[in-house]
Design an enzyme around this catalytic site. Structure first.
Site, mmCIF file in Angstrom:
data_model
loop_
_atom_site.group_PDB
_atom_site.id
_atom_site.type_symbol
_atom_site.label_atom_id
_atom_site.label_comp_id
_atom_site.label_asym_id
_atom_site.label_seq_id
_atom_site.Cartn_x
_atom_site.Cartn_y
_atom_site.Cartn_z
ATOM 1 N N ARG A 148 0.856 -1.200 0.000
ATOM 2 C CA ARG A 148 0.000 0.000 0.000
ATOM 3 C C ARG A 148 0.880 1.233 0.000
ATOM 4 O O ARG A 148 2.093 1.152 0.130
ATOM 5 C CB ARG A 148 -1.019 -0.010 1.145
ATOM 6 N N ALA B 284 0.725 5.068 -2.290
ATOM 7 C CA ALA B 284 0.573 5.311 -3.726
ATOM 8 C C ALA B 284 1.775 4.842 -4.570
ATOM 9 O O ALA B 284 1.598 4.079 -5.527
ATOM 10 C CB ALA B 284 0.275 6.792 -3.947
ATOM 11 N N ARG C 263 -7.773 -0.699 -6.737
ATOM 12 C CA ARG C 263 -8.049 0.454 -5.865
ATOM 13 C C ARG C 263 -8.225 1.701 -6.754
ATOM 14 O O ARG C 263 -7.501 1.843 -7.738
ATOM 15 C CB ARG C 263 -6.901 0.686 -4.854
ATOM 16 N N GLN D 55 -2.327 2.799 9.772
ATOM 17 C CA GLN D 55 -1.033 2.926 9.080
ATOM 18 C C GLN D 55 -0.051 3.767 9.891
ATOM 19 O O GLN D 55 1.162 3.610 9.754
ATOM 20 C CB GLN D 55 -1.221 3.564 7.697
ATOM 21 N N ASP E 8 -2.219 10.760 -2.422
ATOM 22 C CA ASP E 8 -2.577 9.670 -3.334
ATOM 23 C C ASP E 8 -2.958 10.179 -4.715
ATOM 24 O O ASP E 8 -2.832 9.469 -5.709
ATOM 25 C CB ASP E 8 -3.718 8.845 -2.744
ATOM 26 N N ASN F 237 -5.523 12.368 0.267
ATOM 27 C CA ASN F 237 -4.626 11.524 1.072
ATOM 28 C C ASN F 237 -5.495 10.768 2.070
ATOM 29 O O ASN F 237 -6.721 10.939 2.110
ATOM 30 C CB ASN F 237 -3.571 12.387 1.775
ATOM 31 N N LYS F 238 -4.862 9.958 2.871
ATOM 32 C CA LYS F 238 -5.564 9.117 3.836
ATOM 33 C C LYS F 238 -6.620 9.887 4.615
ATOM 34 O O LYS F 238 -6.389 11.035 5.015
ATOM 35 C CB LYS F 238 -4.528 8.505 4.783
HETATM 36 O O1 MRU Z 1 -4.688 3.205 2.023
HETATM 37 P P1 MRU Z 1 -3.208 3.443 1.935
HETATM 38 O O2 MRU Z 1 -2.457 2.942 3.118
HETATM 39 O O3 MRU Z 1 -2.643 2.932 0.634
HETATM 40 O O4 MRU Z 1 -3.086 5.020 1.920
HETATM 41 C C1 MRU Z 1 -1.808 5.576 1.842
HETATM 42 C C2 MRU Z 1 -1.757 7.032 1.973
HETATM 43 O O5 MRU Z 1 -2.763 7.710 2.082
HETATM 44 C C3 MRU Z 1 -0.394 7.649 1.890
HETATM 45 O O6 MRU Z 1 -0.320 8.801 2.681
HETATM 46 C C4 MRU Z 1 -0.119 8.023 0.435
HETATM 47 O O7 MRU Z 1 -0.321 6.921 -0.397
HETATM 48 C C5 MRU Z 1 1.246 8.544 0.239
HETATM 49 S S1 MRU Z 1 2.432 7.240 0.217
HETATM 50 C C6 MRU Z 1 3.974 7.887 -0.071
#
Ligand code: MRU
Length: 361
Positions: free
Chosen positions: A53, A55, A96, A203, A244, A254-255
């Site tokens: 996981r 991006a 995704r 995370q 993302d 983002n998350k």
């Molecule tokens: O659902 P995830 O864990 O894939 O979400 C990840 C994020 O939101 C990260 O902050 C984003 O991908 C940046 S990773 C360098």
């Protein structure tokens, strides 16, 4: 001697055994288990279940996944090869929806097939191998450059807050938002990092805290709802998060929870930095309103991590995996080609002009 998590490859290709090799991030921090995936359905599932996981890591995994699928196509006719390649590409693209790196990497792989239609299939497979390895290797350089630019914005001793994991575990190496911290630590700088727990998939507490702590960086975990108190205490000099998908106007997905952190940062007058490679910037999307937001299973909120279900049976659950931070709340967007500031529609265009001038994809 046990290895530090920073010494593992988050995502790699084992070409000899035709496998995608990843750390199973759903097992962290308790078990460091490497998975060797050879079947496309297992690669799809690894992305969907967040075994891999973040991006950039998703993009690299998909590039390797589609290469491994292409390698298995036992056909010499180009049209039939392309048809089967496209099926594999579309299937992986359905894993995704939000992180644009997934589509960016798969489109780069498809371009190799389309641009070389006049070549024998065996040669196209070789070119796909090269492209997948290039996408992976480039990520290391890209993250390092983001880290260097990020470092220019912070000082030794800074308190930094981060949300989710935009670290090495989300990329091939260094990470994006955590890259300045890892690079700074290599140079003897000290930071005090606060990692939001990051409900519902944790995370922050499972991954960011794990990698920062393993790398000897002073790390304090907090529940998501404690961020305001930590900022009010004056403990945070800057906030660094990943992304993302960034729209052409600078709105950044983002998350889930990131936009709340940005709103708090504005209230407390703390700079809010979004770190991301240009592969995460989607210039075809004008504003954050057009970014597709993934919604995930209710059980991630009601049951996961708990011994017993923690919500009444049958209650409604809303579980968006991402939110969009309005560009007006973002102090700067840090890319591998420099630091973009408002107005983002102009500065992001300039970042892409710089990239094009260097002949990069
Ligand atoms: O659902 P995830 O864990 O894939 O979400 C990840 C994020 O939101 C990260 O902050 C984003 O991908 C940046 S990773 C360098």
């Amino acid at each position: 001697m046990t290895k530090n998590i920073m010494q593992y490859d988050t995502v790699a290709l084992d070409d000899k055994n035709s496998a995608l090799v990843i750390i199973d991030q759903t097992q962290l921090p308790n078990n460091v288990e490497m998975l060797h995936l050879t079947e496309i359905k297992d690669i799809w599932e690894a992305i969907y279940l967040l075994k891999v996981r973040g991006a950039p890591a998703i993009g690299v995994a998909a590039a390797i996944g589609v290469y491994l699928s292409a390698k298995k196509i036992d056909i010499n006719d180009y049209d039939e090869f392309y048809k089967q390649f496209k099926e594999a590409k579309d299937y992986l693209a359905s894993s995704r929806p939000t992180a644009v790196n997934l589509f960016w990497a798969l489109n780069r792989m498809e371009k190799v097939v389309l641009d070389n239609a006049d070549k024998p299939v065996s040669e196209i497979k070789e070119l796909l191998h090269k492209e997948a390895v290039l996408i992976r290797d480039e990520d290391v350089e890209v993250c390092k450059a983001i880290g260097e630019y990020g470092l220019t914005l912070i000082k030794d001793g800074y308190g930094i807050l981060t949300h989710c994991n935009a670290g090495q575990l989300a990329t091939v190496k260094y990470g994006t938002a955590l890259a300045p911290l890892h690079l700074g630590a290599e140079r003897g700088m000290k930071f005090k990092v606060f990692t939001d727990e990051t409900r519902p998939l944790l995370q922050g507490i499972r991954l960011s805290a794990f990698e920062l702590f393993s790398n000897g960086i002073d790390t304090t975990v907090i529940c998501d709802n404690m961020a305001s108190q930590v900022m009010k205490n004056g403990w945070v000099d800057a906030i660094f998060v990943g992304c993302d998908r960034v729209a052409a106007n600078g709105d950044a997905a983002n998350k889930i929870g990131t936009s709340g952190v940005a709103i708090l940062a504005k209230h407390y007058g703390i700079p809010f930095y979004v770190c991301g490679p240009t592969s995460t910037i989607d210039m075809d999307i004008l504003s954050g309103d057009d970014i597709p937001i993934e919604e995930r299973k209710p059980e991630e909120v009601t049951e996961m991590w708990y011994k017993k279900r923690m919500a009444p049976e049958g209650v409604n659950v809303y579980n968006p995996a991402f939110d969009v931070t309005d560009h007006s709340l973002i102090t700067a967007i840090i890319t591998e080609y420099g630091i973009a500031r408002a107005p983002y529609d102009k500065s992001l265009k300039e970042i892409f002009e710089k990239k094009a001038a260097q002949g990069k994809k």
